[in-house]
Write an enzyme that holds these catalytic residues in place. Structure first.
Site, PDB file in Angstrom:
ATOM      1  N   ARG A  65       0.829  -1.229   0.000  1.00  0.00           N
ATOM      2  CA  ARG A  65       0.000   0.000   0.000  1.00  0.00           C
ATOM      3  C   ARG A  65       0.857   1.270   0.000  1.00  0.00           C
ATOM      4  NH1 ARG A  65      -4.199  -3.273  -1.323  1.00  0.00           N
ATOM      5  NH2 ARG A  65      -5.228  -4.275   0.408  1.00  0.00           N
ATOM      6  N   ASN A  95      -1.452  -2.426  -7.465  1.00  0.00           N
ATOM      7  CA  ASN A  95      -2.814  -1.830  -7.385  1.00  0.00           C
ATOM      8  C   ASN A  95      -2.894  -0.817  -6.250  1.00  0.00           C
ATOM      9  OD1 ASN A  95      -2.673  -3.775  -5.359  1.00  0.00           O
ATOM     10  ND2 ASN A  95      -4.843  -4.287  -5.478  1.00  0.00           N
ATOM     11  N   ASP A 298      -0.394 -13.127  -0.320  1.00  0.00           N
ATOM     12  CA  ASP A 298      -1.403 -12.155  -0.753  1.00  0.00           C
ATOM     13  C   ASP A 298      -1.803 -11.265   0.434  1.00  0.00           C
ATOM     14  OD1 ASP A 298      -3.030 -10.612  -2.253  1.00  0.00           O
ATOM     15  OD2 ASP A 298      -4.512 -12.169  -2.699  1.00  0.00           O
TER      16      ASP A 298
END
Ligand code: DOR
Ligand code: ZN
Length: 434
Positions: A65, A95, A298
């Site tokens: 992040r 992402n 993940d």
């Protein structure tokens, strides 16, 4: 000049078994591996107290992040969770907000990380256009990632077969690897309050078919992220046998949890969703027998409030993955050798991580000290990640991380982060610019 650190009283993993050997690290690299009595002097001596030492573990699927969602996780907290979980190298997903789709964003992300990281970090990118592949390679993208079901903002639609093939051809010519979140959104349920199976098995299997077809035509190397279905795994295995350069990974949750453990509103909600018991068993079998090449966490942290109110998918995984796998070893369900293939040697080979993955003179001095016998209860409230919840919270496991060293320096020791922000290395990628 003396070596920097000398590790004595250790049992080190040599790829096959644990050997009574010690080692020294100098300038961040293993400098001598020998019986304790033959080791040179060093500035500092560390007594491993007979514990097992492994080359640093690698997690190839992590969402660190930072950027504008650093309230979920940032480089320091995320790599803190990594070293607490025994990982010395993690690969960060693109992402983010903003997403890593062009070289300038990648360069900015690397610069920001460099100041804060405790573990080594390599960076994925998701090319905005085919033309961005070369620049992203040149800027050090470790591999490429596409999300077939929901493309990242500003990227082409790679669920379109022609675009996907063009992307693969370009990545192939850059000697890169394409990692794919393989779900086809056309099969998602449109029902308002669809259950956990709103992303059905078929969404994954059809997407995998598409990837295999495109990869076999373009000869691009591809890797399926978090495979979750028995049928999908069968397809990957068949394609491999037919000569396609395809591999896959499983997450601990798709290996150890199934639909009975989840709902769309629970903390265990993730995508792809947890599947049936038989899917889960097939995936775990693949992990054990080699059909699945890697385990990757993940690690997908969100704030607790978002989890409770917004149905965001994912949860933290860095601090549970290795303990869960060590517990498999302690119960005789997995060999240490297989664990090390899944979490060290295969990821190193697949992502072409140079001079890592072995305790070997000249290689980077990354290593993890494990107490193989220690009983532990997974406690999410003790996580170093900002996300302090887990579907595995409260689970008892045998095998625990005692210490994690990055480039010969202590990052984590006895339940505490002791490293200095910025001590980790930003991996520069391996692609040959076109
Ligand atoms: O559960 C998930 N969370 N799956 C993904 O593919 C994305 C991830 C995230 O970034 O939160
Ligand atoms: Zn992910």
């Amino acid at each position: 000049m003396k070596d920097d650190i000398r590790i004595v009283n250790a049992r080190i993993w040599d790829g096959f078994s644990l050997k009574n050997l010690g080692f020294t690290v100098t300038g961040g690299r293993f400098s001598r591996i020998a019986a304790d009595s033959h080791l040179p002097e060093a500035e500092r001596t560390f007594d491993a107290m007979g514990m097992a030492i492994f080359p640093g573990f690698i997690d190839s699927h992590v969402h660190l992040r930072d950027f504008s969602t650093s309230y979920k996780e940032d480089f320091l907290s995320g790599t803190g969770a990594a070293v607490a979980g025994g990982f010395t190298t993690v690969l960060d997903m693109p992402n983010t907000s903003p997403p890593v789709t062009t070289a300038p964003v990648l360069v900015e992300r690397k610069a920001k990380a460099r100041e804060k990281i405790l573990s080594n970090v390599g960076f994925y990118s998701s090319p905005a256009t085919i033309d961005d592949v070369g620049a992203l390679s040149g800027a050090g993208s470790i591999a490429f990632k596409v999300y077939l079901a929901n493309r990242l903002e500003g990227t082409l639609d790679y669920s379109d077969t022609m675009q996907l093939m063009k992307l693969m051809s370009k990545i192939k010519s850059n000697k890169g690897l394409l990692v794919i979140h393989a779900e086809d959104a056309t099969f998602f349920s449109k029902k308002e309050n669809a259950g956990i199976d709103y992303r059905p098995v078929k969404a994954e299997t059809v997407a995998i078919d598409k990837v295999i077809e495109a990869a076999s035509r373009t000869r691009c190397s591809v890797h399926i992220a978090h495979i979750s279905t028995e049928q999908g795994l069968k397809k990957v295995t068949r394609a491999k046998r037919d000569g396609t350069d395809i591999s896959c990974e499983s997450s601990p949750h798709h290996s150890f949890l199934d639909q009975e453990n989840t709902s769309r509103t629970s903390l265990t909600y993730c995508v792809p969703p947890l599947r049936s018991k038989s899917d889960r068993e097939a995936i775990l079998k693949g992990v054990v027998n080699g059909a699945v090449e890697m385990i990757a966490s993940d690690h997908a942290p969100h704030s607790l409030q978002e989890k409770q109110n917004e149905m965001v998918p994912g949860f933290p995984g860095l601090e549970v993955t290795l303990p869960l796998m060590l517990d498999m070893v302690s119960r005789g369900k997995l060999t240490l050798k297989r664990l090390c293939e899944l979490m060290i040697s295969y990821p190193c080979a697949r992502f072409n991580l140079k001079d890592r993955g072995e305790i070997r003179e000249g290689y980077w001095g990354d290593f993890t000290i494990i107490n193989l016998k220690k009983k532990n209860r997974i406690r999410a409230d003790k996580f170093h990640s900002k996300a302090k919840y887990s579907p595995f919270d409260g689970r008892d496991v045998v095998g625990s991380v005692y210490a994690t060293f990055v480039k010969g320096r202590t990052a984590f020791l006895e339940n505490r982060l002791v490293g200095t922000p910025g001590m980790g290395e930003v991996l520069e990628g391996n692609a040959i610019p076109s």
